[in-house]
Design a protein around this motif. Structure first.
Motif, PDB file in Angstrom:
ATOM      1  N   PHE A   1       0.836  -1.198   0.000  1.00  0.00           N
ATOM      2  CA  PHE A   1       0.000   0.000   0.000  1.00  0.00           C
ATOM      3  C   PHE A   1       0.871   1.248   0.000  1.00  0.00           C
ATOM      4  N   ARG A   2       1.853   1.305   0.888  1.00  0.00           N
ATOM      5  CA  ARG A   2       2.735   2.469   0.947  1.00  0.00           C
ATOM      6  C   ARG A   2       3.488   2.645  -0.370  1.00  0.00           C
ATOM      7  N   GLY A   3       3.983   1.550  -0.920  1.00  0.00           N
ATOM      8  CA  GLY A   3       4.732   1.636  -2.174  1.00  0.00           C
ATOM      9  C   GLY A   3       3.873   2.092  -3.336  1.00  0.00           C
ATOM     10  N   GLY A   4       2.615   1.644  -3.374  1.00  0.00           N
ATOM     11  CA  GLY A   4       1.719   2.055  -4.450  1.00  0.00           C
ATOM     12  C   GLY A   4       1.441   3.542  -4.427  1.00  0.00           C
ATOM     13  N   VAL A   5       1.202   4.086  -3.223  1.00  0.00           N
ATOM     14  CA  VAL A   5       0.964   5.525  -3.095  1.00  0.00           C
ATOM     15  C   VAL A   5       2.190   6.303  -3.549  1.00  0.00           C
ATOM     16  N   GLU A   6       3.367   5.857  -3.158  1.00  0.00           N
ATOM     17  CA  GLU A   6       4.593   6.573  -3.519  1.00  0.00           C
ATOM     18  C   GLU A   6       4.855   6.512  -5.022  1.00  0.00           C
ATOM     19  N   ARG A   7       4.551   5.379  -5.655  1.00  0.00           N
ATOM     20  CA  ARG A   7       4.750   5.292  -7.108  1.00  0.00           C
ATOM     21  C   ARG A   7       3.827   6.252  -7.859  1.00  0.00           C
ATOM     22  N   VAL A   8       2.613   6.418  -7.367  1.00  0.00           N
ATOM     23  CA  VAL A   8       1.652   7.296  -8.050  1.00  0.00           C
ATOM     24  C   VAL A   8       1.960   8.766  -7.806  1.00  0.00           C
ATOM     25  N   LEU A   9       2.197   9.134  -6.543  1.00  0.00           N
ATOM     26  CA  LEU A   9       2.306  10.547  -6.182  1.00  0.00           C
ATOM     27  C   LEU A   9       3.738  11.045  -6.046  1.00  0.00           C
TER      28      LEU A   9
ATOM     29  N   ALA B   1      -5.546  11.545 -10.494  1.00  0.00           N
ATOM     30  CA  ALA B   1      -4.843  11.000  -9.335  1.00  0.00           C
ATOM     31  C   ALA B   1      -5.631   9.860  -8.701  1.00  0.00           C
ATOM     32  N   GLU B   2      -6.948  10.033  -8.584  1.00  0.00           N
ATOM     33  CA  GLU B   2      -7.779   8.971  -8.012  1.00  0.00           C
ATOM     34  C   GLU B   2      -7.721   7.718  -8.885  1.00  0.00           C
ATOM     35  N   ALA B   3      -7.853   7.893 -10.191  1.00  0.00           N
ATOM     36  CA  ALA B   3      -7.830   6.748 -11.102  1.00  0.00           C
ATOM     37  C   ALA B   3      -6.488   6.022 -11.037  1.00  0.00           C
ATOM     38  N   ALA B   4      -5.384   6.788 -10.950  1.00  0.00           N
ATOM     39  CA  ALA B   4      -4.057   6.173 -10.881  1.00  0.00           C
ATOM     40  C   ALA B   4      -3.890   5.392  -9.587  1.00  0.00           C
ATOM     41  N   LEU B   5      -4.396   5.937  -8.481  1.00  0.00           N
ATOM     42  CA  LEU B   5      -4.323   5.206  -7.217  1.00  0.00           C
ATOM     43  C   LEU B   5      -5.132   3.916  -7.286  1.00  0.00           C
TER      44      LEU B   5
ATOM     45  N   TYR C   1      -8.665  -0.828   0.755  1.00  0.00           N
ATOM     46  CA  TYR C   1      -8.337   0.595   0.768  1.00  0.00           C
ATOM     47  C   TYR C   1      -9.554   1.369   0.267  1.00  0.00           C
ATOM     48  N   ALA C   2      -9.512   2.679   0.406  1.00  0.00           N
ATOM     49  CA  ALA C   2     -10.583   3.536  -0.123  1.00  0.00           C
ATOM     50  C   ALA C   2      -9.983   4.860  -0.554  1.00  0.00           C
ATOM     51  N   VAL C   3     -10.481   5.404  -1.669  1.00  0.00           N
ATOM     52  CA  VAL C   3     -10.099   6.726  -2.151  1.00  0.00           C
ATOM     53  C   VAL C   3     -11.380   7.504  -2.406  1.00  0.00           C
ATOM     54  N   MET C   4     -11.507   8.672  -1.794  1.00  0.00           N
ATOM     55  CA  MET C   4     -12.719   9.481  -1.939  1.00  0.00           C
ATOM     56  C   MET C   4     -12.367  10.887  -2.400  1.00  0.00           C
ATOM     57  N   ASN C   5     -13.038  11.341  -3.430  1.00  0.00           N
ATOM     58  CA  ASN C   5     -12.823  12.684  -3.959  1.00  0.00           C
ATOM     59  C   ASN C   5     -13.709  13.654  -3.176  1.00  0.00           C
TER      60      ASN C   5
ATOM     61  N   ARG D   1      -0.986  21.512 -14.417  1.00  0.00           N
ATOM     62  CA  ARG D   1      -1.837  20.346 -14.556  1.00  0.00           C
ATOM     63  C   ARG D   1      -1.154  19.270 -15.385  1.00  0.00           C
ATOM     64  N   ARG D   2      -0.444  19.675 -16.445  1.00  0.00           N
ATOM     65  CA  ARG D   2       0.246  18.680 -17.277  1.00  0.00           C
ATOM     66  C   ARG D   2       1.346  17.989 -16.487  1.00  0.00           C
ATOM     67  N   ILE D   3       2.100  18.758 -15.699  1.00  0.00           N
ATOM     68  CA  ILE D   3       3.191  18.167 -14.917  1.00  0.00           C
ATOM     69  C   ILE D   3       2.648  17.110 -13.966  1.00  0.00           C
ATOM     70  N   VAL D   4       1.582  17.447 -13.237  1.00  0.00           N
ATOM     71  CA  VAL D   4       1.060  16.508 -12.265  1.00  0.00           C
ATOM     72  C   VAL D   4       0.372  15.340 -12.942  1.00  0.00           C
ATOM     73  N   ARG D   5      -0.226  15.546 -14.088  1.00  0.00           N
ATOM     74  CA  ARG D   5      -0.848  14.431 -14.797  1.00  0.00           C
ATOM     75  C   ARG D   5       0.191  13.380 -15.141  1.00  0.00           C
ATOM     76  N   GLU D   6       1.381  13.809 -15.555  1.00  0.00           N
ATOM     77  CA  GLU D   6       2.436  12.855 -15.860  1.00  0.00           C
ATOM     78  C   GLU D   6       2.832  12.062 -14.619  1.00  0.00           C
ATOM     79  N   VAL D   7       2.863  12.728 -13.459  1.00  0.00           N
ATOM     80  CA  VAL D   7       3.206  12.048 -12.220  1.00  0.00           C
ATOM     81  C   VAL D   7       2.096  11.076 -11.821  1.00  0.00           C
ATOM     82  N   ALA D   8       0.845  11.520 -11.987  1.00  0.00           N
ATOM     83  CA  ALA D   8      -0.289  10.726 -11.544  1.00  0.00           C
ATOM     84  C   ALA D   8      -0.386   9.406 -12.276  1.00  0.00           C
ATOM     85  N   VAL D   9       0.109   9.327 -13.510  1.00  0.00           N
ATOM     86  CA  VAL D   9       0.003   8.085 -14.265  1.00  0.00           C
ATOM     87  C   VAL D   9       1.362   7.452 -14.434  1.00  0.00           C
TER      88      VAL D   9
END
Length: 226
Positions: free
Chosen positions: A55-63, A104-108, A116-120, A215-223
């Motif tokens: 779980f911790r590793g997945g969050v770090e890979r996305v964000l 970001a939600e979709a990538a998580l 786990y749960a992700v809520m917007n 937005r473009r910079i973070v989109r690249e990170v999110a995916v």
């Protein structure tokens, strides 16, 4: 589901109808406290097992940020506008630039598995930035939490009573703080802050716009990695 689609749909800040009825300073240079809203940021509440390495590793890979495991410093990347704040042993507040919450939600959801749960919660919150030499004195009038540097160093974030409501309080640097406030409290807390800051000289700066480049910079990170 994208809760904040772009196009003809009108979005309004929680402070859209707020009224300013105090004596404001003529400029930011003359003010002890400068108030600026940072509207339309992406707010996600993440729940999960902090002891789960996957779980911790997945969050770090996305964000691109390590998951904070205790009350204290907010994990933050200023250049990308991404932050993760510990809220409780199994809950975190993630803030990303405007328009990136769905990505970001979709990538998580793609990266995480198990329980786990992700809520917007983007539509239900906004951020107020407070800057200036008198911000700490202002906060001392608003919250019972100790905001002295020995108890509240730069980087720390907490959730506390604020006025007669509540707020997430984050210290970004020596004279810059952020308040994450709920939509239902926004007008009340905003009016409270302006009234409490009037004795120090308060200036309301224009709301911070969201930039497409950010937005473009973070989109690249999110995916990242997909």
């Amino acid at each position: 589901m994208d809760l904040n689609p772009r196009g003809a749909v009108k979005s309004e800040s929680p402070l859209a109808m707020a009224r300013v009825n105090v004596a404001l300073a003529s400029s930011a240079r003359d003010a002890g406290v400068v108030v600026r809203e940072k509207p339309f940021l992406g707010h996600l509440v993440l729940r999960g097992n902090a002891q789960d390495e996957a779980f911790r590793g997945g969050v770090e890979r996305v964000l691109g940020l390590a998951l904070p495991l205790a009350l204290g410093p907010v994990a933050r990347d200023e250049s990308r506008g991404v932050s993760i704040q510990w809220m409780s042993p199994d809950e975190w507040l993630i803030v990303v630039p405007a328009g990136l919450e769905f990505e970001a939600e979709a990538a998580l959801r793609r990266e995480l598995s198990g329980h786990y749960a992700v809520m917007n919660t983007s539509g239900g919150q906004t951020v107020l930035e407070l800057t200036g030499p008198k911000v700490r004195e202002l906060l001392m009038k608003c919250t019972p939490y100790d905001v002295h540097p020995r108890a509240f160093p730069v980087g720390k974030g907490i959730s506390s009573v604020f006025a007669k409501g509540s707020a997430v309080i984050r210290r970004v640097d020596e004279e810059r703080w952020e308040l994450v406030i709920r939509r239902s409290f926004a007008d009340y807390l905003y009016s409270w802050i302006l009234d409490a800051a009037e004795e120090f000289g308060v200036f309301v700066a224009p709301a911070e716009p969201a930039g497409s480049a950010e937005r473009r910079i973070v989109r690249e990170v999110a995916v990242e990695g997909h």
